[in-house]
Design a protein around this motif. Structure first.
Motif, PDB file in Angstrom:
ATOM      1  N   ILE A  86       0.870 -27.837   9.141  1.00 36.76           N
ATOM      2  CA  ILE A  86       2.201 -27.475   9.638  1.00 36.76           C
ATOM      3  C   ILE A  86       2.571 -26.075   9.150  1.00 36.76           C
ATOM      4  CG2 ILE A  86       4.669 -28.025   9.505  1.00 36.76           C
ATOM      5  CD1 ILE A  86       3.831 -30.999   9.277  1.00 36.76           C
ATOM      6  N   ARG A  87       2.318 -25.801   7.867  1.00 34.72           N
ATOM      7  CA  ARG A  87       2.606 -24.462   7.335  1.00 34.72           C
ATOM      8  C   ARG A  87       1.794 -23.392   8.042  1.00 34.72           C
ATOM      9  NH1 ARG A  87       2.350 -27.285   2.367  1.00 34.72           N
ATOM     10  NH2 ARG A  87       0.227 -26.520   2.005  1.00 34.72           N
ATOM     11  N   GLY A  88       0.566 -23.744   8.406  1.00 33.79           N
ATOM     12  CA  GLY A  88      -0.317 -22.765   9.037  1.00 33.79           C
ATOM     13  C   GLY A  88      -0.139 -22.642  10.533  1.00 33.79           C
ATOM     14  N   SER A  89       0.785 -23.382  11.099  1.00 35.00           N
ATOM     15  CA  SER A  89       1.029 -23.323  12.538  1.00 35.00           C
ATOM     16  C   SER A  89       2.381 -22.678  12.808  1.00 35.00           C
ATOM     17  CB  SER A  89       0.983 -24.739  13.138  1.00 35.00           C
ATOM     18  OG  SER A  89       2.026 -25.542  12.610  1.00 35.00           O
ATOM     19  N   SER A  90       2.673 -22.453  14.090  1.00 29.63           N
ATOM     20  CA  SER A  90       3.866 -21.661  14.373  1.00 29.63           C
ATOM     21  C   SER A  90       4.703 -22.135  15.546  1.00 29.63           C
ATOM     22  CB  SER A  90       3.459 -20.201  14.642  1.00 29.63           C
ATOM     23  OG  SER A  90       2.552 -20.135  15.733  1.00 29.63           O
ATOM     24  N   HIS A  91       4.268 -23.128  16.302  1.00 32.01           N
ATOM     25  CA  HIS A  91       4.925 -23.454  17.565  1.00 32.01           C
ATOM     26  C   HIS A  91       5.952 -24.577  17.412  1.00 32.01           C
ATOM     27  CE1 HIS A  91       2.366 -20.581  19.286  1.00 32.01           C
ATOM     28  NE2 HIS A  91       1.310 -21.354  19.537  1.00 32.01           N
ATOM     29  N   PRO A  92       6.896 -24.685  18.351  1.00 28.89           N
ATOM     30  CA  PRO A  92       8.017 -25.634  18.216  1.00 28.89           C
ATOM     31  C   PRO A  92       7.660 -27.100  18.435  1.00 28.89           C
ATOM     32  CG  PRO A  92       8.203 -24.416  20.281  1.00 28.89           C
ATOM     33  CD  PRO A  92       7.101 -23.763  19.495  1.00 28.89           C
ATOM     34  N   ILE A  93       6.526 -27.387  19.077  1.00 28.54           N
ATOM     35  CA  ILE A  93       6.075 -28.760  19.250  1.00 28.54           C
ATOM     36  C   ILE A  93       4.818 -28.958  18.411  1.00 28.54           C
ATOM     37  CG2 ILE A  93       5.314 -30.534  20.862  1.00 28.54           C
ATOM     38  CD1 ILE A  93       8.193 -29.614  21.311  1.00 28.54           C
ATOM     39  N   SER A 333       9.032 -39.068  -7.398  1.00 28.02           N
ATOM     40  CA  SER A 333       8.692 -37.791  -6.774  1.00 28.02           C
ATOM     41  C   SER A 333       9.740 -37.418  -5.742  1.00 28.02           C
ATOM     42  CB  SER A 333       7.320 -37.875  -6.105  1.00 28.02           C
ATOM     43  OG  SER A 333       7.406 -38.670  -4.937  1.00 28.02           O
ATOM     44  N   ARG A 334       9.627 -36.201  -5.260  1.00 23.68           N
ATOM     45  CA  ARG A 334      10.482 -35.750  -4.176  1.00 23.68           C
ATOM     46  C   ARG A 334       9.598 -35.371  -3.010  1.00 23.68           C
ATOM     47  NH1 ARG A 334      15.007 -31.721  -6.910  1.00 23.68           N
ATOM     48  NH2 ARG A 334      16.002 -33.266  -8.255  1.00 23.68           N
ATOM     49  N   ALA A 335      10.045 -35.700  -1.820  1.00 26.99           N
ATOM     50  CA  ALA A 335       9.326 -35.248  -0.634  1.00 26.99           C
ATOM     51  C   ALA A 335       9.336 -33.736  -0.626  1.00 26.99           C
ATOM     52  CB  ALA A 335       9.985 -35.795   0.624  1.00 26.99           C
ATOM     53  N   PRO A 336       8.308 -33.090  -0.052  1.00 27.32           N
ATOM     54  CA  PRO A 336       8.280 -31.639   0.013  1.00 27.32           C
ATOM     55  C   PRO A 336       9.544 -31.097   0.651  1.00 27.32           C
ATOM     56  CG  PRO A 336       6.225 -32.579   0.797  1.00 27.32           C
ATOM     57  CD  PRO A 336       7.168 -33.708   0.626  1.00 27.32           C
ATOM     58  N   SER A 337      10.083 -30.026   0.085  1.00 23.76           N
ATOM     59  CA  SER A 337      11.290 -29.438   0.658  1.00 23.76           C
ATOM     60  C   SER A 337      10.980 -28.721   1.941  1.00 23.76           C
ATOM     61  CB  SER A 337      11.880 -28.434  -0.355  1.00 23.76           C
ATOM     62  OG  SER A 337      11.009 -27.328  -0.480  1.00 23.76           O
ATOM     63  N   PRO A 338      11.985 -28.542   2.813  1.00 24.48           N
ATOM     64  CA  PRO A 338      11.745 -27.827   4.054  1.00 24.48           C
ATOM     65  C   PRO A 338      11.135 -26.453   3.841  1.00 24.48           C
ATOM     66  CG  PRO A 338      13.849 -28.950   4.142  1.00 24.48           C
ATOM     67  CD  PRO A 338      13.351 -29.098   2.737  1.00 24.48           C
ATOM     68  N   ALA A 339      11.482 -25.811   2.712  1.00 25.36           N
ATOM     69  CA  ALA A 339      10.925 -24.472   2.465  1.00 25.36           C
ATOM     70  C   ALA A 339       9.439 -24.516   2.303  1.00 25.36           C
ATOM     71  CB  ALA A 339      11.571 -23.880   1.200  1.00 25.36           C
ATOM     72  N   ASN A 340       8.887 -25.666   1.890  1.00 30.36           N
ATOM     73  CA  ASN A 340       7.444 -25.775   1.668  1.00 30.36           C
ATOM     74  C   ASN A 340       6.653 -26.063   2.927  1.00 30.36           C
ATOM     75  OD1 ASN A 340       7.661 -25.298  -1.059  1.00 30.36           O
ATOM     76  ND2 ASN A 340       7.913 -27.462  -1.577  1.00 30.36           N
ATOM     77  N   VAL A 341       7.342 -26.471   3.985  1.00 34.73           N
ATOM     78  CA  VAL A 341       6.625 -26.764   5.215  1.00 34.73           C
ATOM     79  C   VAL A 341       7.028 -25.842   6.348  1.00 34.73           C
ATOM     80  CG1 VAL A 341       6.260 -29.181   4.641  1.00 34.73           C
ATOM     81  CG2 VAL A 341       8.271 -28.543   5.927  1.00 34.73           C
ATOM     82  N   VAL A 342       7.959 -24.950   6.096  1.00 35.91           N
ATOM     83  CA  VAL A 342       8.411 -24.043   7.154  1.00 35.91           C
ATOM     84  C   VAL A 342       7.236 -23.186   7.621  1.00 35.91           C
ATOM     85  CG1 VAL A 342       9.103 -22.153   5.626  1.00 35.91           C
ATOM     86  CG2 VAL A 342      10.235 -22.438   7.847  1.00 35.91           C
ATOM     87  N   SER A 343       7.190 -22.891   8.886  1.00 33.72           N
ATOM     88  CA  SER A 343       6.066 -22.180   9.459  1.00 33.72           C
ATOM     89  C   SER A 343       5.956 -20.776   8.918  1.00 33.72           C
ATOM     90  CB  SER A 343       6.240 -22.116  10.982  1.00 33.72           C
ATOM     91  OG  SER A 343       6.353 -23.388  11.530  1.00 33.72           O
ATOM     92  N   GLU A 344       4.713 -20.330   8.791  1.00 32.69           N
ATOM     93  CA  GLU A 344       4.469 -18.941   8.504  1.00 32.69           C
ATOM     94  C   GLU A 344       4.633 -18.136   9.775  1.00 32.69           C
ATOM     95  OE1 GLU A 344       0.535 -18.969   7.041  1.00 32.69           O
ATOM     96  OE2 GLU A 344       1.039 -19.947   5.136  1.00 32.69           O
TER      97      GLU A 344
END
Length: 346
Positions: A86-93, A333-344
């Motif tokens: 997900i981090r390495g991808s960029s598209h809306p779907i 634990s905490r689920a990954p924050s949105p900042a950690n999965v936001v697209s590059e």
């Protein structure tokens, strides 16, 4: 489809976590690239530390088609690989595919259309198991029958409509980012856990039998037993992490395991009458094999009761023996924050 219509379609990122998938990876990617989707598409493969030729095959695929690229997944764990992709991808779907899953024709086009029509957060369909050996054919029959897996629509089919979960899934990126992606503590059951959070947040999970992914079953009894033991173990973690998420279908395999095990022990140590429970279970799976084995070759039909028993009893054992420490670790634990999965930005 004309150029203007194609330009209006949302771009799609297909994400695929892989580990030791040399047998199926090339075919799985080919089924993605041959989709008829007219909009932009990319394929991001998250590479775990495989001991076979998976990494080499992935490198060949990236050299052959510019739409394919790879990211690293050092842990090899599925949810970590999904988040890395997900981090390495960029598209809306975002379309999830596994390394041994084969998309059927029209899958992406249909899924994107339904996301819009149903205003869904996630859409998905049927895990259509198909074997390549007689053992795998037996497992496939078990995995697509109510005797084997209960009434889960994504295994056995059913009418289109809202669902608790679906197989794999096609998501809106903003939903994944809002909820922090996959919880990386869930080594198994990460799909069910994510879909539970989506539903708790008010999102719609939409099942349709129009969407089918061909799935290759585990190649032997040992691999199948481990798979289903892990399923049971992690489903118990889900029930402890999300109170109220358990239902009667999940309690059937543990009940079967207890009935068979206690019946055998008490039948040998106390009185043969206790053998009635394991005897009834044996008759049940033998009868189920007669019903569900129609159309199978003789050897696959003979192996079907073994597949049923392996799935039921391994799942039940995993559920009953799931240590509370797993749930405590997940809860802490905490689920990954949105900042950690936001697209590059690419």
């Amino acid at each position: 489809m004309n150029t203007k219509a194609a330009e209006e379609l949302p771009a799609v990122s297909v994400i695929m976590p892989v580990l030791n998938e040399e047998r199926h990876l090339r075919t799985a990617v080919r089924h993605i690239l041959e989709q008829d989707y007219a909009g932009p598409m990319e394929v991001v493969i998250a590479l775990g530390p495989s001991s076979d030729r998976t990494a080499q095959i992935a490198a060949e695929l990236t050299a052959e088609d510019p739409r394919v690229r790879t990211v690293e997944n050092p842990t090899g764990r599925t949810p970590a690989g999904l988040n890395a992709a997900i981090r390495g991808s960029s598209h809306p779907i975002v379309v999830r595919v596994d390394g041994h899953g084969l998309l059927t024709p029209g899958y992406i086009t249909t899924a994107v259309r339904l996301l819009g029509e149903m205003e869904a957060a996630n859409v998905g369909g049927i895990m259509h198991a198909e074997g390549e050996t007689e053992w795998e054919n037996a497992v496939a029959a078990a995995m697509t029958s109510k005797i084997g897996v209960g009434n889960a629509a994504f295994h056995t089919g059913g009418l289109a409509g809202p669902a608790d979960t679906v197989y794999l899934g096609v998501f809106r990126r903003e939903v994944l980012e809002k909820l922090g992606g996959y919880n990386e503590e869930f080594i198994r059951a990460q799909d069910w856990e994510l879909n539970y959070r989506i539903r708790q947040d008010g999102g719609l999970i939409w099942f349709t039998p129009q969407l089918r992914v061909t799935y290759r079953p585990r190649p032997n009894v040992r691999a199948l037993a481990k798979q289903y033991k892990d399923y049971g173990r992690w489903r118990r973690v889900v029930t402890r992490y999300h109170k109220g998420s358990v239902n009667l279908r999940y309690l059937a395999p543990p009940a079967a395991f207890l009935g068979v095990t206690l019946g055998l022990v008490l039948g040998a140590a106390v009185h043969p009458v206790f053998l009635a429970a394991p005897g009834a279970y044996l008759l049940g799976i033998l009868g189920g094999a007669v019903v569900e084995g129609r159309g199978l070759a003789a050897r696959a039909k003979a192996l079907l009761p073994v597949a049923f028993a392996t799935m039921h009893l391994s799942w039940g054992f995993g559920f009953l023996t799931s240590p509370r420490s797993l749930a405590r670790r997940v809860i802490a634990s905490r689920a990954p924050s949105p900042a950690n999965v936001v697209s590059e930005v690419h």
